[in-house]
Design a protein around this motif. Sequence first.
Motif, short mmCIF file in Angstrom:
data_model
loop_
_atom_site.label_atom_id
_atom_site.label_comp_id
_atom_site.label_asym_id
_atom_site.label_seq_id
_atom_site.Cartn_x
_atom_site.Cartn_y
_atom_site.Cartn_z
N TYR A 16 131.27 -6.34 -22.42
CA TYR A 16 132.18 -5.34 -22.66
C TYR A 16 131.95 -4.68 -23.99
CZ TYR A 16 136.39 -3.48 -20.74
OH TYR A 16 137.41 -2.50 -20.18
N LEU A 46 125.47 -7.17 -12.35
CA LEU A 46 126.57 -7.32 -13.40
C LEU A 46 127.92 -7.52 -12.92
CD1 LEU A 46 124.91 -4.22 -15.64
CD2 LEU A 46 124.97 -6.54 -15.95
N GLY B 32 138.68 -6.37 -21.59
CA GLY B 32 137.41 -6.65 -20.62
C GLY B 32 137.70 -6.88 -19.01
N ARG B 33 138.73 -6.64 -18.54
CA ARG B 33 139.31 -6.83 -17.38
C ARG B 33 139.70 -5.62 -16.92
NH1 ARG B 33 137.15 -10.96 -19.87
NH2 ARG B 33 137.74 -13.06 -19.23
N GLY B 34 138.86 -4.77 -16.05
CA GLY B 34 139.42 -3.51 -15.67
C GLY B 34 139.46 -2.58 -16.78
N GLY B 226 134.60 -11.17 -17.08
CA GLY B 226 134.76 -9.91 -16.87
C GLY B 226 133.82 -9.18 -16.66
N VAL B 227 132.31 -9.72 -16.69
CA VAL B 227 130.95 -9.10 -16.65
C VAL B 227 130.47 -9.98 -15.71
CG1 VAL B 227 131.23 -7.43 -18.29
CG2 VAL B 227 130.30 -9.85 -18.86
N GLN B 228 129.14 -9.43 -15.23
CA GLN B 228 128.15 -10.17 -14.53
C GLN B 228 128.90 -11.58 -13.38
OE1 GLN B 228 124.93 -11.49 -16.91
NE2 GLN B 228 125.68 -10.02 -18.61
N THR B 229 129.61 -11.08 -12.83
CA THR B 229 130.61 -11.93 -11.86
C THR B 229 129.89 -12.78 -11.13
OG1 THR B 229 132.62 -10.48 -12.01
CG2 THR B 229 132.42 -11.89 -10.36
N TYR B 230 128.53 -12.09 -10.72
CA TYR B 230 128.02 -12.89 -9.44
C TYR B 230 126.66 -13.98 -9.92
CZ TYR B 230 130.73 -9.94 -6.45
OH TYR B 230 131.72 -9.23 -5.81
N LEU B 231 126.80 -13.82 -11.04
CA LEU B 231 125.72 -14.95 -11.75
C LEU B 231 126.52 -16.27 -11.72
CD1 LEU B 231 124.19 -13.30 -14.76
CD2 LEU B 231 123.31 -13.39 -12.38
N ASP B 237 124.84 -13.40 -23.55
CA ASP B 237 124.85 -12.54 -24.40
C ASP B 237 126.26 -12.51 -25.38
OD1 ASP B 237 122.71 -10.44 -23.14
OD2 ASP B 237 124.00 -10.97 -21.42
N THR B 240 130.26 -12.53 -25.47
CA THR B 240 130.69 -13.15 -24.20
C THR B 240 130.42 -14.42 -23.85
OG1 THR B 240 130.64 -10.59 -23.35
CG2 THR B 240 130.81 -12.44 -21.56
#
Lengths: 91, 378
Positions: A16, A46, B32-34, B226-231, B237, B240
């Motif tokens: 973000y 992502l 960072g959520r939505g 909030g990002v890269q949920t499927y990892l 990075d 985060t």
Amino acid sequence: MSDKKEINYYILFKTYTQGMALHELLRGNGIRSRISPAPRSIQGELGCGMSLLIMAEDIDAVRRCIEENNAEYHDIVPLENQINPNRHKFC
Amino acid sequence: MIYFDNAATTMRKPQQVTDAVIHAMNSLGNAGRGVHEASLEAARTVYGTRAKLAEFFNAEDAKQIAFTANSTEALNIAIKGVLEPGDHAITTELEHNSVLRPLYEMEEKGVELSIVKSNRTGTIDYDDFEKLIKENTRVIVCTNGSNLTGNLVDVARVGQIARKHGLIFIVDASQTAGVFPIDVQAMNIDILCFTGHKSLLGPQGTGGIYVREGLAVNPLKCGGSGVQTYLKKHPDDMPTALEAGTLNGHGIAGLDAALEYLMETGIDTIREKEQALMWRFYNGIKDIHNIKIYGDFSGTERCPIVTINLGEYDSSDVSDELFVTYGISTRPGAHCAPLMHKALGTVEQGAVRFSFSHYNTEEEVDTAIAALRELTGA
């Protein structure tokens, strides 16, 4: 009314913070961008991230700005605008 | 009440900090959520505060600042995130338990630990760092200012030593961030740990960690990002990597307002006022019979802290008497600084700490001096 769909560009990010940083950078350079949910179809791994939505006419300026400032992003993806409010207005 | 426990937390905050927290509690979504308006307001607040902190500490980029709940969390991330069994770490006797306990825990896991000794005035010999460096030394971790004596550590000097030997330099800035200038690049600081609720004048539950660009720190926790949920793996990075879970957005909004206040007022102005109050107090009590003052007062620059004992009185009794009879809040006991108390010889008695804010007044200081005169029969 034309059926031709508009192309939008979505800039994707790993975090973000990268997205907010580029949003601020573009704003500082007078280039339009809007924070938008990243469409699921182009997110890949992502997942549920944010993106910057760029209009087609601005994308070259955006790319130049990114290059000049070495700004971080994951990908830039063109995508047809899938929702036509006029068509769906009375559904 | 006269509040002289600002080294524990600055009780009085700028009004704009309170206002910002209240506003945030009525308007912020989850950063960072939505990306709806409420979430974006939170994201802008968080990013703006990150950018201000980066400017404040001269970090390379806002993304090198991650938010934590306090210094302790930041120090745990730093110490446990860079040390591996077989590594050697160097610290000092000036440290708070937020540095020492994570190091002791790593010691149990196979990290070697050496500790630079303090003299009786709470200062160190900088040559000792180099004397302790070994083949497997990986980290130097030290405070920027003692929470017990107020003595400063010249972190720029220690940073030079660390850089010369290729060591990671971790700084605990709990007592200095917000009132002393800190330039992580000029001082060769690789990781800076700070809390938001002391001299940064923000709410409790805020703090952060700066990590030099390119330095990998194993995260202490993982989870929602909030990002890269499927990892399966938490993103690596910054920031985060070190910010699993929902941030304290409401607190960060307050910290943002506090940073604005500090930048508007000027930290030099604040520091000069606090030090003037400290010297007024010190000069008012230093010749009182039966008062012992700890720390090094030979220089001009030090944290606005004066720690004392009255004769052989238990420090808790003195602190209690100061509060009950005079309405003066101080901190007795051990101050989470066991090695510093051992070095000062105050393990049994503890010590009474007076710590000043720029919101304190000369009248309050004079009241405290008069109270101590009465208590000692001077």
